[in-house]
Write a protein that holds these residues in place. Structure first.
Motif, mmCIF file in Angstrom:
data_model
loop_
_atom_site.group_PDB
_atom_site.id
_atom_site.type_symbol
_atom_site.label_atom_id
_atom_site.label_comp_id
_atom_site.label_asym_id
_atom_site.label_seq_id
_atom_site.Cartn_x
_atom_site.Cartn_y
_atom_site.Cartn_z
ATOM 1 N N GLU A 294 0.742 -1.263 0.011
ATOM 2 C CA GLU A 294 -0.016 -0.012 0.047
ATOM 3 C C GLU A 294 1.019 1.373 -0.082
ATOM 4 O O GLU A 294 0.660 2.255 -0.756
ATOM 5 C CB GLU A 294 -0.808 -0.012 1.192
ATOM 6 C CG GLU A 294 -2.063 -0.939 1.180
ATOM 7 C CD GLU A 294 -3.112 -0.693 2.172
ATOM 8 O OE1 GLU A 294 -2.732 -0.017 3.162
ATOM 9 O OE2 GLU A 294 -4.328 -0.964 1.992
ATOM 10 N N ALA A 298 0.954 4.349 -2.689
ATOM 11 C CA ALA A 298 0.664 5.513 -2.738
ATOM 12 C C ALA A 298 1.982 6.387 -3.512
ATOM 13 O O ALA A 298 1.720 7.260 -3.873
ATOM 14 C CB ALA A 298 0.843 5.826 -1.337
ATOM 15 N N PRO A 338 -10.925 3.122 -6.033
ATOM 16 C CA PRO A 338 -10.495 2.971 -4.657
ATOM 17 C C PRO A 338 -10.895 1.446 -4.074
ATOM 18 O O PRO A 338 -11.926 1.316 -4.589
ATOM 19 C CB PRO A 338 -10.968 4.081 -4.064
ATOM 20 C CG PRO A 338 -12.337 4.734 -4.877
ATOM 21 C CD PRO A 338 -11.972 4.225 -6.231
ATOM 22 N N GLU A 341 -12.685 -0.222 1.674
ATOM 23 C CA GLU A 341 -12.353 0.453 3.003
ATOM 24 C C GLU A 341 -10.736 0.517 3.008
ATOM 25 O O GLU A 341 -10.336 -0.508 3.550
ATOM 26 C CB GLU A 341 -12.846 -0.382 4.220
ATOM 27 C CG GLU A 341 -14.263 -0.601 3.923
ATOM 28 C CD GLU A 341 -14.798 0.770 4.530
ATOM 29 O OE1 GLU A 341 -14.269 1.537 5.253
ATOM 30 O OE2 GLU A 341 -16.043 0.979 4.240
ATOM 31 N N SER A 342 -10.247 1.533 2.330
ATOM 32 C CA SER A 342 -8.503 1.650 2.126
ATOM 33 C C SER A 342 -8.083 2.115 3.729
ATOM 34 O O SER A 342 -8.482 3.256 3.834
ATOM 35 C CB SER A 342 -8.354 2.279 1.016
ATOM 36 O OG SER A 342 -7.101 2.552 1.160
ATOM 37 N N ASP A 345 -6.347 5.563 3.305
ATOM 38 C CA ASP A 345 -6.982 6.954 3.488
ATOM 39 C C ASP A 345 -6.794 7.326 4.607
ATOM 40 O O ASP A 345 -6.636 8.727 4.920
ATOM 41 C CB ASP A 345 -8.360 6.850 2.822
ATOM 42 C CG ASP A 345 -8.558 6.490 1.363
ATOM 43 O OD1 ASP A 345 -7.426 6.864 0.682
ATOM 44 O OD2 ASP A 345 -9.457 6.124 1.123
ATOM 45 N N ALA A 349 -4.655 11.133 6.085
ATOM 46 C CA ALA A 349 -5.642 12.126 6.403
ATOM 47 C C ALA A 349 -5.018 13.638 6.809
ATOM 48 O O ALA A 349 -3.945 13.653 7.424
ATOM 49 C CB ALA A 349 -6.389 11.833 7.494
ATOM 50 N N GLU A 352 -3.309 16.677 2.119
ATOM 51 C CA GLU A 352 -3.668 17.149 0.866
ATOM 52 C C GLU A 352 -2.523 18.195 0.345
ATOM 53 O O GLU A 352 -2.317 18.333 -0.758
ATOM 54 C CB GLU A 352 -4.978 17.689 0.971
ATOM 55 C CG GLU A 352 -6.105 16.758 1.204
ATOM 56 C CD GLU A 352 -6.382 16.347 2.446
ATOM 57 O OE1 GLU A 352 -6.931 15.283 2.709
ATOM 58 O OE2 GLU A 352 -5.846 17.081 3.270
#
Length: 489
Positions: A294, A298, A338, A341-342, A345, A349, A352
């Motif tokens: 994962e 990303a 997506p 239930e990744s 994320d 959080a 951004e």
């Protein structure tokens, strides 16, 4: 008595089709009919050609098999089947249709190849006088593979169309043979290639025309990049990327996977970039054929557009093509579905507005703080929200429950531990994560690192007038800076 109609055998339809063609049919018409039949069998993954040839040994009506066997002797896509069909005809010793000796009796003329600006898409046109063979090839994966093939009536009209959409050049029949043969091999390599309707219809005839081309000279296999050369490519990429992408371990794994993908699927040009090739890489990641964690996934999202730009510039792409390439890569990344239930994320959080390098650091820091976001209940596992301080505390206490007893000392240690995890999650003070990295690099495991950090904070906890625990931030940070992983206990 009324005769009961008998069902047709699997081959009656084929035998009837050849009977309708007759003895004096146009050879090209026979080739097209045979190719369509073989295409239907190929699409259904049902090798009836072998069964039809085997029928020759037991048939009571050999004359019905002469025409289809004469066609298979030339057009069957398997060499053994072509030979077997020929042997069966010899054993029959029956007259063959007039068209039999004229199948695939063609002379190749001019050959042309058109390629898009990236080298992703290519079309090869071979003229055979009154008709031509045109083959469309995708170089995004599998070393290039045929996506469509067709027999065309006017090669010159097709050539004009090819010249209008890309760079074109005349090639030798030997080169055309090599390019087309390699691309057909790429298609056959796939379990379910996404090919056009014309491909199915013309596949067998296209392969027959391919055999009419002169054999190419043997070409040496490309020398793969050595481990050292791959490392140099990765180093040069991050140097060229600058601050656009973080030079992290996860990002370097993605860069290595891109090189490995190029070596496997585009061996002569492993570092070439194009929309089809980079989109194929993402497809392979999504299908699990290229394995990424994962965290690496990303990193790929941040790295891939930069990879496209850097290597596109090295490829000499014009500005408009370079812009279109980067946009295509970004669109493909945006189109990814997506996970339902990744957990990723939750870890990302609030990231951004961060740079790609800072995002990678945040991800590694938070995953160190909380490797798992679930707690076990009697009947199930429950995923918690780590951005909620109370749920974060539950995650910590659940993981280390065995280390705490019902006494004041354990309660104090639990407060210190959850506070350290809070600091790692929030990145404040920064010295907590710096100390954790330093201890990890010294060889300590994660639980040992957390124990060291917790012990430092526990030493600095005091009670205020209201009985609340507090600590002096400056003293605590200083103690973290002095934490020596090499010191003796």
């Amino acid at each position: 008595m009324t005769e009961v109609p008998q069902p047709e055998t699997a081959f009656d339809e084929v035998l009837n089709a050849f009977a309708e063609l007759g003895n004096d049919a146009d050879p090209t018409r026979v080739e097209l009919v045979t190719s369509e039949i073989l295409g239907e069998w190929w699409e259904a993954d049902d090798d009836l050609a072998a069964g039809l040839i085997d029928l020759a040994a037991s048939t009571a009506e050999p004359e019905r098999l002469v025409a289809p066997l004469a066609a298979l002797r030339v057009l069957a896509t398997d060499e053994d089947q072509r030979e077997a069909a020929g042997l069966a005809l010899e054993k029959f010793g029956l007259p063959e249709p007039a068209w039999a000796a004229k199948l695939n009796q063609v002379t190749p003329g001019a050959c042309w190849r058109a390629t898009d600006v990236y080298g992703d898409e290519s079309s090869v046109l071979v003229s055979f006088g009154d008709h031509g063979l045109v083959v469309s090839i995708n170089y995004g994966s599998f070393g290039g593979w045929v996506t469509d093939a067709a027999i065309v009536e006017s090669p010159q009209d097709v050539l004009a169309e090819l010249r209008a959409v890309g760079e074109s050049a005349e090639i030798s029949p030997e080169q055309a043979h090599e390019v087309i043969a390699d691309a057909f091999a790429g298609t056959e390599w796939q379990a379910e290639p996404e090919v056009g309707e014309d491909f199915v219809r013309f596949r067998a005839l296209a392969l027959a025309r391919l055999r009419a081309l002169p054999e190419p000279a043997e070409v040496a296999e490309p020398e793969p990049l050595s481990v050292e050369e791959q490392a140099e490519v990765i180093d040069s990429f991050f140097a060229a990327a600058g601050n656009e992408v973080g030079d992290t371990e996860n990002a370097r794994v993605v860069a290595l996977r891109l090189i490995e993908f190029g070596l496997e699927h585009d061996a002569r040009r492993p570092l070439r970039v194009g929309p089809a090739k980079l989109e194929s890489f993402v497809d392979f990641v999504d299908d699990g054929q290229v394995e990424l964690t994962e965290e690496q996934d990303a990193a790929m999202a941040a790295l891939l557009p930069v990879w496209a730009r850097v290597f596109g510039e090295r490829q000499g792409l014009p500005e408009d093509a370079l812009t279109a390439l980067v946009e295509a890569v970004e669109d493909r990344l945006d189109d990814r579905e997506p996970e339902e239930e990744s957990a990723l994320d939750a870890y990302l959080a609030g990231s951004e507005d961060l740079t790609p390098e800072d995002v990678q650091d945040l991800l590694e820091r938070r995953q160190f703080a909380l490797p798992s976001l679930t707690v076990e209940t009697e009947d199930d596992e429950v995923e918690l929200d780590p951005s909620d301080p109370e749920q974060r505390r539950m995650l910590v206490l659940s993981e280390f429950a065995a280390e705490f007893e019902d006494d004041d000392e354990s309660e104090l240690r639990a407060v210190a531990l959850t506070t350290v995890v809070d600091q790692l999650w929030d990145g404040e003070p920064a010295e907590t994560w710096i100390a954790a990295q330093r201890l990890t690099e010294s060889g300590l495991e994660r639980d040992e690192v957390l124990a060291e950090l917790t012990a430092v904070l526990e030493e600095h906890l005091t009670q205020d007038e209201d009985g609340e625990l507090e600590f002096d931030l400056d003293d605590y940070v200083a103690a973290l800076d002095e934490l020596d992983p090499g010191a003796e206990d």
